[in-house]
Design a protein around this motif. Sequence first.
Motif, PDB file in Angstrom:
ATOM      1  N   GLN A 114       0.835  -1.211   0.000  1.00  0.00           N
ATOM      2  CA  GLN A 114       0.000   0.000   0.000  1.00  0.00           C
ATOM      3  C   GLN A 114       0.872   1.265   0.000  1.00  0.00           C
ATOM      4  OE1 GLN A 114      -2.642   0.186   3.369  1.00  0.00           O
ATOM      5  NE2 GLN A 114      -3.886   1.810   2.465  1.00  0.00           N
ATOM      6  N   HIS A 118       1.278   4.051  -3.186  1.00  0.00           N
ATOM      7  CA  HIS A 118       0.519   5.263  -2.876  1.00  0.00           C
ATOM      8  C   HIS A 118       0.494   6.185  -4.108  1.00  0.00           C
ATOM      9  CE1 HIS A 118      -1.132   8.519  -0.537  1.00  0.00           C
ATOM     10  NE2 HIS A 118      -0.178   9.315  -0.973  1.00  0.00           N
ATOM     11  N   ASN A 119      -0.664   6.663  -4.454  1.00  0.00           N
ATOM     12  CA  ASN A 119      -0.888   7.559  -5.610  1.00  0.00           C
ATOM     13  C   ASN A 119      -0.661   6.890  -6.964  1.00  0.00           C
ATOM     14  OD1 ASN A 119      -1.720   9.804  -4.118  1.00  0.00           O
ATOM     15  ND2 ASN A 119       0.385  10.510  -3.826  1.00  0.00           N
ATOM     16  N   PHE A 120      -0.705   5.566  -7.021  1.00  0.00           N
ATOM     17  CA  PHE A 120      -0.656   4.843  -8.291  1.00  0.00           C
ATOM     18  C   PHE A 120      -2.084   4.481  -8.694  1.00  0.00           C
ATOM     19  CE2 PHE A 120       3.712   4.470  -7.352  1.00  0.00           C
ATOM     20  CZ  PHE A 120       4.395   3.804  -8.345  1.00  0.00           C
ATOM     21  N   SER A 121      -2.366   4.564  -9.958  1.00  0.00           N
ATOM     22  CA  SER A 121      -3.664   4.085 -10.452  1.00  0.00           C
ATOM     23  C   SER A 121      -3.616   2.565 -10.557  1.00  0.00           C
ATOM     24  CB  SER A 121      -3.958   4.681 -11.833  1.00  0.00           C
ATOM     25  OG  SER A 121      -3.066   4.139 -12.803  1.00  0.00           O
ATOM     26  N   GLU A 124      -1.455   1.675 -13.461  1.00  0.00           N
ATOM     27  CA  GLU A 124      -0.024   1.816 -13.181  1.00  0.00           C
ATOM     28  C   GLU A 124       0.494   0.633 -12.361  1.00  0.00           C
ATOM     29  OE1 GLU A 124       0.816   6.608 -13.024  1.00  0.00           O
ATOM     30  OE2 GLU A 124      -0.308   5.707 -11.366  1.00  0.00           O
ATOM     31  N   LYS A 125      -0.283   0.218 -11.360  1.00  0.00           N
ATOM     32  CA  LYS A 125       0.106  -0.932 -10.539  1.00  0.00           C
ATOM     33  C   LYS A 125       0.277  -2.173 -11.401  1.00  0.00           C
ATOM     34  CE  LYS A 125      -2.441   0.579  -6.477  1.00  0.00           C
ATOM     35  NZ  LYS A 125      -3.569   0.275  -5.591  1.00  0.00           N
TER      36      LYS A 125
END
Length: 149
Positions: A114, A118-121, A124-125
């Motif tokens: 997590q 953080h701040n990944f769509s 993107e993940k």
Amino acid sequence: MEILHSQILREIGGLSRCVQSISDLKFKEINLQKGQFTFLTRICENAGINQIDLSNLLKVDKTTTTKAVQKLIEAGYINKKKDDIDKRMWRLYPKKKALDIYPFIIEEENKHIQICFHNFSSEEKEFVYKLVKKMRENIENHWKEIKNS
């Protein structure tokens, strides 16, 4: 002087060392020594695995696995049983003590995931996962060649 072509492996190494260091500190609370949680989780997830397969799964040498397994046995987390068919082979099984702490270890791992993402769509993940997996597969083939030569 040779020039490094990419910083990506150094970044991945730094990421890995941070997670490893945080985990080692956190898991001292449950009396796991440095790096033992990786062996313990894989044994919980692959009950009955042998030490050779465990070494290959974790990409470590047999001596490292033997030491870690012995310490986990001594700490009461796992046990070894002779294979029913091949009496020369030993299988590793988690004991209740290991199964009891496994959720705590996975919870900590999920916290690291997590924080890292953080701040990944979601896209993107998934993209990062696919790229790093492809990198691992590429180097794993080379690792197998080197290991077996």
